[in-house]
Design an enzyme around this catalytic site. Sequence first.
Site, PDB file in Angstrom:
ATOM      1  CB  THR A  40      22.431 -12.585  29.197  1.00  0.00           C
ATOM      2  OG1 THR A  40      23.240 -13.552  29.609  1.00  0.00           O
ATOM      3  CG2 THR A  40      23.372 -11.486  28.681  1.00  0.00           C
ATOM      4  CE  LYS A  53      27.034 -13.892  30.032  1.00  0.00           C
ATOM      5  NZ  LYS A  53      27.917 -14.961  29.787  1.00  0.00           N
ATOM      6  CE  LYS A 101      19.701 -12.495  25.774  1.00  0.00           C
ATOM      7  NZ  LYS A 101      19.377 -13.096  26.924  1.00  0.00           N
TER       8      LYS A 101
HETATM    9  P1  NAD Z   1      16.473 -21.522  26.968  1.00  0.00           P
HETATM   10  O1  NAD Z   1      15.776 -20.685  25.802  1.00  0.00           O
HETATM   11  O2  NAD Z   1      17.132 -23.022  26.493  1.00  0.00           O
HETATM   12  O3  NAD Z   1      15.863 -21.661  28.230  1.00  0.00           O
HETATM   13  C1  NAD Z   1      14.550 -20.481  28.611  1.00  0.00           C
HETATM   14  C2  NAD Z   1      13.771 -21.203  29.286  1.00  0.00           C
HETATM   15  O4  NAD Z   1      12.669 -20.203  29.805  1.00  0.00           O
HETATM   16  C3  NAD Z   1      12.840 -22.183  28.212  1.00  0.00           C
HETATM   17  O5  NAD Z   1      12.658 -23.406  28.881  1.00  0.00           O
HETATM   18  C4  NAD Z   1      11.562 -21.407  28.125  1.00  0.00           C
HETATM   19  O6  NAD Z   1      10.286 -22.313  28.109  1.00  0.00           O
HETATM   20  C5  NAD Z   1      11.446 -20.658  29.642  1.00  0.00           C
HETATM   21  N1  NAD Z   1      10.353 -19.640  29.510  1.00  0.00           N
HETATM   22  C6  NAD Z   1      10.219 -18.774  28.682  1.00  0.00           C
HETATM   23  N2  NAD Z   1       9.116 -17.830  28.942  1.00  0.00           N
HETATM   24  C7  NAD Z   1       8.851 -18.101  30.311  1.00  0.00           C
HETATM   25  C8  NAD Z   1       8.045 -17.718  31.323  1.00  0.00           C
HETATM   26  N3  NAD Z   1       7.236 -16.702  30.973  1.00  0.00           N
HETATM   27  N4  NAD Z   1       8.137 -18.132  32.589  1.00  0.00           N
HETATM   28  C9  NAD Z   1       9.052 -19.189  32.957  1.00  0.00           C
HETATM   29  N5  NAD Z   1       9.726 -19.734  31.935  1.00  0.00           N
HETATM   30  C10 NAD Z   1       9.805 -19.160  30.702  1.00  0.00           C
HETATM   31  O7  NAD Z   1      17.668 -20.632  27.219  1.00  0.00           O
HETATM   32  P2  NAD Z   1      18.952 -20.636  28.051  1.00  0.00           P
HETATM   33  O8  NAD Z   1      20.271 -21.164  27.038  1.00  0.00           O
HETATM   34  O9  NAD Z   1      18.841 -21.809  29.075  1.00  0.00           O
HETATM   35  O10 NAD Z   1      19.572 -19.401  28.342  1.00  0.00           O
HETATM   36  C11 NAD Z   1      18.542 -18.696  29.603  1.00  0.00           C
HETATM   37  C12 NAD Z   1      19.407 -17.428  29.783  1.00  0.00           C
HETATM   38  O11 NAD Z   1      20.881 -17.748  30.314  1.00  0.00           O
HETATM   39  C13 NAD Z   1      19.415 -16.480  28.925  1.00  0.00           C
HETATM   40  O12 NAD Z   1      19.324 -15.063  29.127  1.00  0.00           O
HETATM   41  C14 NAD Z   1      20.656 -16.681  28.336  1.00  0.00           C
HETATM   42  O13 NAD Z   1      20.973 -15.337  27.435  1.00  0.00           O
HETATM   43  C15 NAD Z   1      21.629 -16.947  29.256  1.00  0.00           C
HETATM   44  N6  NAD Z   1      22.551 -17.643  28.957  1.00  0.00           N
HETATM   45  C16 NAD Z   1      22.937 -18.853  28.383  1.00  0.00           C
HETATM   46  C17 NAD Z   1      23.920 -19.479  28.094  1.00  0.00           C
HETATM   47  C18 NAD Z   1      24.225 -20.902  27.332  1.00  0.00           C
HETATM   48  O14 NAD Z   1      25.090 -21.276  27.160  1.00  0.00           O
HETATM   49  N7  NAD Z   1      22.876 -21.353  26.851  1.00  0.00           N
HETATM   50  C19 NAD Z   1      25.147 -19.008  28.773  1.00  0.00           C
HETATM   51  C20 NAD Z   1      25.256 -17.889  29.546  1.00  0.00           C
HETATM   52  C21 NAD Z   1      24.101 -17.357  29.744  1.00  0.00           C
END
Ligand code: NAD
Length: 293
Positions: free
Chosen positions: A96, A171, A240
Amino acid sequence: MKIIGVVGLGNMGRGMALSLQRGGFTVLGYDPSPAAARTLAEAGIGIRTSVAALAKEVDALVLSLPTSQVVEAVVNGADGIAANGRRGLLVIDTSTADPASTRKLAAQLDEAGIALIDAPVSGGPKGALNGALTMVLGGSAEDVARAEPVLAAMSAKRVHIGDVGAGHVTKLINNLMCASHLLIAGEAMRLAEAAGVSPARVLEGVNAGSGRSGVTQTNYPTWILNDAFDSGFTMKLMRKDVRLAMNLAEATGTLATAPFSAQAGRLWAASAESVADDEDFNRIVQFIEGRKA
Ligand code: NAD
C-alpha cells in the site's frame, strides 16, 4: 512467467510466496530480516541475499514492502531493481503506497525497459496464504494481462482500475473508508452499551439493515467481539495508509471540503499517543481521545 521473486517476506509477502509456489511457479525471495527469510527457506523458497541477485534471475518481481520510501530504495538503490533487472522484467507492487511515488518509479523503470503495475491487496495474511486476496490494479492493459497468471495465483478477485497509480489511489480510498468505519462503529457500540443493549445484538440488527459495513460484518465478529485482535494488520500500517490518504486529499485540494475525512485523519494520528504501533488495527474501536488505552 516461470520464476517469480518476492521482495519483503513479512505478514503478507510470506503468504504470497507460498501461494505462488502452490500455483506452480519457482519462487525466490529476499528479506533483510533473517527470521523472515528462514521461515520461507524452510518451506522450500530459494532465498537470495540481495534484491540485485533476485532481480537478475526472475521473470517477475512481487514487492510487499512497508512504505513507498522502502519501495523507492528497493527500486533505485545501487543494489536495486532499476540497476540490476533485465529488460522485460515485470514488477508487481502489492504494497500500500503513495500513488505519486508509484507513477514516478514506473516512469524511471520504463527507461530501463522494466514495467511496473500497482496491485495493492485486501484480505490480510490469511488471504495471502490462501491465494484469496482482492487486488485493485493500476497499469497498462498489456502489463496487467502479462501479470495475470501471477496475480491469479495470489488473489481470488481482481479489479483493473486504470493506469499506473490508480490501484494505489483506490487502495488509499478503501482504507480511509475502512479506518473511518472503524471509528464510527466504535462510537456506535459505546452508544449501544450506554443505552443498555448488548453491542453483539445491536450489530446483528445493523448487519440486517443499511448501517452495515465491512467493519460491522467482518471486523467485529472476526477480531473485535471475541477480543482476538489478531488480524495481522497493525496500527502502524493503518496509520500510514490514513496519512497517505490525507496527503492525497491535500495534494488534490479536496481536504478543505472533506471534514469527515480530515477528522478521521486527525483521530488516527492522535491514536499514536496511546495505541502502540504493533497493536492490531482494530484496537482503534477502543480509542477515546485523551484517554490512555
Ligand atoms: P510486514 O511489516 O509484516 O512485512 C514487511 C516486510 O518487508 C518485513 O519482513 C521487512 O523485513 C521487509 N523489508 C523491510 N525493508 C526491506 C527492504 N529494504 N527490502 C526487502 N524487504 C524489506 O508488513 P505486511 O503486513 O506484510 O505489509 C506489507 C505491505 O502490505 C504494506 O504496504 C501494508 O500496508 C500492505 N498490506 C498489509 C495488510 C495486512 O493485513 N498485513 C493488508 C493489506 C495490505
